[in-house]
Design a protein around this motif. Structure first.
Motif, PDB file in Angstrom:
ATOM      1  N   LEU A 100      -4.769   6.916   1.328  1.00 10.35           N
ATOM      2  CA  LEU A 100      -3.802   6.754   0.250  1.00 10.35           C
ATOM      3  C   LEU A 100      -2.436   7.322   0.606  1.00 10.35           C
ATOM      4  CD1 LEU A 100      -6.417   5.990  -1.256  1.00 10.35           C
ATOM      5  CD2 LEU A 100      -5.451   7.101  -3.281  1.00 10.35           C
ATOM      6  N   GLU A 101      -2.423   8.350   1.450  1.00 10.11           N
ATOM      7  CA  GLU A 101      -1.149   8.931   1.860  1.00 10.11           C
ATOM      8  C   GLU A 101      -0.289   7.943   2.626  1.00 10.11           C
ATOM      9  OE1 GLU A 101      -2.430  12.342   3.997  1.00 10.11           O
ATOM     10  OE2 GLU A 101      -2.807  13.536   2.174  1.00 10.11           O
ATOM     11  N   VAL A 102      -0.926   6.995   3.314  1.00  9.89           N
ATOM     12  CA  VAL A 102      -0.177   5.958   4.025  1.00  9.89           C
ATOM     13  C   VAL A 102       0.762   5.222   3.076  1.00  9.89           C
ATOM     14  CG1 VAL A 102      -0.400   3.766   5.254  1.00  9.89           C
ATOM     15  CG2 VAL A 102      -1.924   5.662   5.805  1.00  9.89           C
ATOM     16  N   ARG A 108       8.759   8.133   0.869  1.00  5.48           N
ATOM     17  CA  ARG A 108       9.089   9.499   1.266  1.00  5.48           C
ATOM     18  C   ARG A 108       8.883  10.467   0.098  1.00  5.48           C
ATOM     19  NH1 ARG A 108      12.621   6.202   4.055  1.00  5.48           N
ATOM     20  NH2 ARG A 108      12.709   6.528   6.298  1.00  5.48           N
ATOM     21  N   SER A 109       7.744  10.309  -0.574  1.00  4.30           N
ATOM     22  CA  SER A 109       7.457  11.141  -1.734  1.00  4.30           C
ATOM     23  C   SER A 109       7.307  12.597  -1.322  1.00  4.30           C
ATOM     24  CB  SER A 109       6.161  10.666  -2.409  1.00  4.30           C
ATOM     25  OG  SER A 109       6.265   9.321  -2.796  1.00  4.30           O
ATOM     26  N   ALA A 110       7.711  13.494  -2.212  1.00  2.00           N
ATOM     27  CA  ALA A 110       7.452  14.913  -1.997  1.00  2.00           C
ATOM     28  C   ALA A 110       5.945  15.129  -1.959  1.00  2.00           C
ATOM     29  CB  ALA A 110       8.082  15.725  -3.126  1.00  2.00           C
ATOM     30  N   ARG A 111       5.494  16.101  -1.171  1.00  2.00           N
ATOM     31  CA  ARG A 111       4.068  16.307  -0.961  1.00  2.00           C
ATOM     32  C   ARG A 111       3.336  16.517  -2.286  1.00  2.00           C
ATOM     33  NH1 ARG A 111       0.955  17.516   3.359  1.00  2.00           N
ATOM     34  NH2 ARG A 111       2.799  17.698   4.671  1.00  2.00           N
ATOM     35  N   GLY A 112       3.881  17.376  -3.165  1.00  2.00           N
ATOM     36  CA  GLY A 112       3.208  17.655  -4.433  1.00  2.00           C
ATOM     37  C   GLY A 112       3.122  16.431  -5.317  1.00  2.00           C
ATOM     38  N   LYS A 113       4.211  15.670  -5.378  1.00  5.96           N
ATOM     39  CA  LYS A 113       4.227  14.463  -6.205  1.00  5.96           C
ATOM     40  C   LYS A 113       3.270  13.413  -5.656  1.00  5.96           C
ATOM     41  CE  LYS A 113       8.155  13.259  -7.881  1.00  5.96           C
ATOM     42  NZ  LYS A 113       9.554  12.727  -8.031  1.00  5.96           N
ATOM     43  N   ALA A 114       3.213  13.280  -4.325  1.00  5.60           N
ATOM     44  CA  ALA A 114       2.300  12.324  -3.719  1.00  5.60           C
ATOM     45  C   ALA A 114       0.856  12.702  -3.996  1.00  5.60           C
ATOM     46  CB  ALA A 114       2.553  12.249  -2.212  1.00  5.60           C
ATOM     47  N   GLY A 115       0.549  14.001  -3.876  1.00  5.28           N
ATOM     48  CA  GLY A 115      -0.809  14.451  -4.155  1.00  5.28           C
ATOM     49  C   GLY A 115      -1.222  14.179  -5.584  1.00  5.28           C
ATOM     50  N   MET A 116      -0.304  14.351  -6.518  1.00  2.43           N
ATOM     51  CA  MET A 116      -0.596  14.077  -7.914  1.00  2.43           C
ATOM     52  C   MET A 116      -0.832  12.587  -8.142  1.00  2.43           C
ATOM     53  SD  MET A 116       1.723  15.050 -11.266  1.00  2.43           S
ATOM     54  CE  MET A 116       1.786  16.761 -10.688  1.00  2.43           C
ATOM     55  N   ALA A 117      -0.021  11.747  -7.502  1.00  2.00           N
ATOM     56  CA  ALA A 117      -0.187  10.300  -7.644  1.00  2.00           C
ATOM     57  C   ALA A 117      -1.532   9.851  -7.090  1.00  2.00           C
ATOM     58  CB  ALA A 117       0.956   9.570  -6.939  1.00  2.00           C
ATOM     59  N   ARG A 145     -12.402   0.074  -4.317  1.00  2.00           N
ATOM     60  CA  ARG A 145     -11.645   0.833  -5.313  1.00  2.00           C
ATOM     61  C   ARG A 145     -10.639   1.777  -4.662  1.00  2.00           C
ATOM     62  NH1 ARG A 145     -15.736   3.646  -8.809  1.00  2.00           N
ATOM     63  NH2 ARG A 145     -17.341   3.050  -7.293  1.00  2.00           N
ATOM     64  N   VAL A 146     -10.957   2.304  -3.486  1.00  2.00           N
ATOM     65  CA  VAL A 146      -9.976   3.088  -2.741  1.00  2.00           C
ATOM     66  C   VAL A 146      -8.782   2.202  -2.361  1.00  2.00           C
ATOM     67  CG1 VAL A 146      -9.525   4.336  -0.592  1.00  2.00           C
ATOM     68  CG2 VAL A 146     -11.641   4.763  -1.852  1.00  2.00           C
ATOM     69  N   ALA A 147      -9.070   0.990  -1.916  1.00  2.00           N
ATOM     70  CA  ALA A 147      -7.999   0.064  -1.551  1.00  2.00           C
ATOM     71  C   ALA A 147      -7.097  -0.245  -2.745  1.00  2.00           C
ATOM     72  CB  ALA A 147      -8.589  -1.225  -0.980  1.00  2.00           C
ATOM     73  N   LEU A 148      -7.698  -0.374  -3.924  1.00  2.63           N
ATOM     74  CA  LEU A 148      -6.898  -0.612  -5.128  1.00  2.63           C
ATOM     75  C   LEU A 148      -6.073   0.626  -5.473  1.00  2.63           C
ATOM     76  CD1 LEU A 148      -6.074  -2.327  -7.540  1.00  2.63           C
ATOM     77  CD2 LEU A 148      -8.131  -1.542  -8.724  1.00  2.63           C
ATOM     78  N   ALA A 149      -6.671   1.813  -5.341  1.00  2.36           N
ATOM     79  CA  ALA A 149      -5.930   3.048  -5.608  1.00  2.36           C
ATOM     80  C   ALA A 149      -4.724   3.163  -4.674  1.00  2.36           C
ATOM     81  CB  ALA A 149      -6.849   4.256  -5.452  1.00  2.36           C
ATOM     82  N   ARG A 150      -4.887   2.727  -3.436  1.00  2.00           N
ATOM     83  CA  ARG A 150      -3.777   2.765  -2.476  1.00  2.00           C
ATOM     84  C   ARG A 150      -2.610   1.906  -2.966  1.00  2.00           C
ATOM     85  NH1 ARG A 150      -5.338   0.814   3.401  1.00  2.00           N
ATOM     86  NH2 ARG A 150      -5.694  -1.099   2.206  1.00  2.00           N
ATOM     87  N   ILE A 151      -2.912   0.743  -3.522  1.00  2.00           N
ATOM     88  CA  ILE A 151      -1.856  -0.110  -4.063  1.00  2.00           C
ATOM     89  C   ILE A 151      -1.204   0.535  -5.276  1.00  2.00           C
ATOM     90  CG2 ILE A 151      -1.437  -2.302  -5.255  1.00  2.00           C
ATOM     91  CD1 ILE A 151      -3.406  -3.593  -3.370  1.00  2.00           C
ATOM     92  N   MET A 152      -2.005   1.178  -6.123  1.00  2.00           N
ATOM     93  CA  MET A 152      -1.452   1.852  -7.300  1.00  2.00           C
ATOM     94  C   MET A 152      -0.467   2.935  -6.894  1.00  2.00           C
ATOM     95  SD  MET A 152      -5.009   2.175  -9.449  1.00  2.00           S
ATOM     96  CE  MET A 152      -4.273   3.112 -10.798  1.00  2.00           C
ATOM     97  N   VAL A 153      -0.776   3.667  -5.825  1.00  2.27           N
ATOM     98  CA  VAL A 153       0.110   4.719  -5.336  1.00  2.27           C
ATOM     99  C   VAL A 153       1.400   4.123  -4.778  1.00  2.27           C
ATOM    100  CG1 VAL A 153       0.373   6.483  -3.546  1.00  2.27           C
ATOM    101  CG2 VAL A 153      -1.737   6.368  -4.882  1.00  2.27           C
ATOM    102  N   LYS A 154       1.295   2.996  -4.110  1.00  3.62           N
ATOM    103  CA  LYS A 154       2.463   2.366  -3.495  1.00  3.62           C
ATOM    104  C   LYS A 154       3.427   1.791  -4.520  1.00  3.62           C
ATOM    105  CE  LYS A 154       3.767  -1.023   0.041  1.00  3.62           C
ATOM    106  NZ  LYS A 154       3.288  -2.012   1.031  1.00  3.62           N
ATOM    107  N   LYS A 155       2.901   1.262  -5.642  1.00  2.00           N
ATOM    108  CA  LYS A 155       3.713   0.640  -6.700  1.00  2.00           C
ATOM    109  C   LYS A 155       4.563  -0.516  -6.168  1.00  2.00           C
ATOM    110  CE  LYS A 155       4.098   4.991  -9.254  1.00  2.00           C
ATOM    111  NZ  LYS A 155       2.949   4.712 -10.120  1.00  2.00           N
ATOM    112  N   PRO A 156       3.938  -1.543  -5.602  1.00  2.00           N
ATOM    113  CA  PRO A 156       4.701  -2.673  -5.041  1.00  2.00           C
ATOM    114  C   PRO A 156       5.205  -3.612  -6.137  1.00  2.00           C
ATOM    115  CG  PRO A 156       2.363  -3.108  -4.879  1.00  2.00           C
ATOM    116  CD  PRO A 156       2.490  -1.720  -5.444  1.00  2.00           C
ATOM    117  N   ALA A 157       6.138  -4.470  -5.775  1.00  2.00           N
ATOM    118  CA  ALA A 157       6.651  -5.476  -6.708  1.00  2.00           C
ATOM    119  C   ALA A 157       5.773  -6.715  -6.732  1.00  2.00           C
ATOM    120  CB  ALA A 157       8.074  -5.855  -6.331  1.00  2.00           C
ATOM    121  N   VAL A 158       5.068  -6.978  -5.629  1.00  2.07           N
ATOM    122  CA  VAL A 158       4.185  -8.141  -5.510  1.00  2.07           C
ATOM    123  C   VAL A 158       2.817  -7.654  -5.037  1.00  2.07           C
ATOM    124  CG1 VAL A 158       3.763 -10.332  -4.327  1.00  2.07           C
ATOM    125  CG2 VAL A 158       6.111  -9.674  -4.931  1.00  2.07           C
TER     126      VAL A 158
END
Length: 233
Positions: A100-102, A108-117, A145-158
């Protein structure tokens, strides 16, 4: 968001589909349906710039992406696109958190904010507290479901999703559909290749892919109504 204009794809003498014309707007959730082998995944791959069509255009922000070079393709995938692959496309010898960190690096999220997301996304997909587990220890449904969570973290337009409920039980499939619907309602353009009527009936419109034929738009049924076969004209 995405304009597909007279798109065709063939392999040798075989035409997989031709003259595909579809517009995918921000805030729309579209289903791509059709029999196995009809080319649903290939069409998604063309939209996601993983494959090249034989003819036609794919426009984003007024630019024809079929003419993109490697750098432009890389930027589109990094900055605009989220792809939920049928085979998950996870790093199997890494942890859930590392996968998910990828998705947080382009922002370039801050570490704490990325961890929370990451924690929030895993909780939403029913995998709270599983950050340190290795991907290869998870079931297929958990990896999806991990793959979906990765997309949720990324917040893409498409978002392009290839059979996103195929490996899931009813409860988890419902969660995935709900999340994709929420992303669409928040302004994301979402296209789902599926044979699952539960997915189709939650979409704003459906398109049927038939060999050597058009992709035809048809309205979906209201939720809870029986699904009908969508056919090309």
């Amino acid at each position: 968001m995405i304009d597909i204009v007279k798109l065709s794809k063939g392999f040798g003498t075989r035409t997989l589909w031709s003259d595909v014309t579809v517009t995918v707007n921000p805030g729309e959730l579209l289903a791509l349906v059709g029999p196995s082998g009809s080319g649903k995944s290939t069409l998604l791959n063309c939209i996601g710039l993983l494959d090249r069509p034989s003819a036609g255009q794919i426009l984003h922000a007024g630019k024809d992406m079929t003419q993109f070079g490697r750098r432009e393709i890389r930027h589109f995938r990094r900055d605009v696109l989220g792809y939920l692959f049928q085979n998950y496309a996870l790093i199997e010898n890494a942890t859930v958190a590392a996968n998910l960190e990828v998705a947080t690096k382009p922002q370039r999220s801050a570490r704490g904010k990325a961890g929370m997301a990451i924690a929030e996304a895993l909780e939403r997909v029913g995998l709270a507290g599983r950050e340190k587990e290795m991907i290869h220890h998870l079931s297929g449904g958990e990896q999806q479901r991990v793959a979906l969570a990765r997309i949720m973290v990324k917040k893409p337009a498409v978002v392009l999703a290839d059979e996103p409920t195929g490996a899931l039980d009813h409860a988890n499939a419902t969660t995935v559909i709900d999340i994709l619907r929420e992303m669409s309602d928040a302004g994301c353009a979402v296209v789902i290749a599926t044979h699952d009527d539960r997915v189709r009936d939650r979409c704003d419109a459906a398109f049927a892919v038939h060999e050597n034929a058009l992709v035809t738009q048809a309205p979906t049924k209201p939720e809870g109504a029986p699904a009908e076969q969508v056919s090309a004209s």
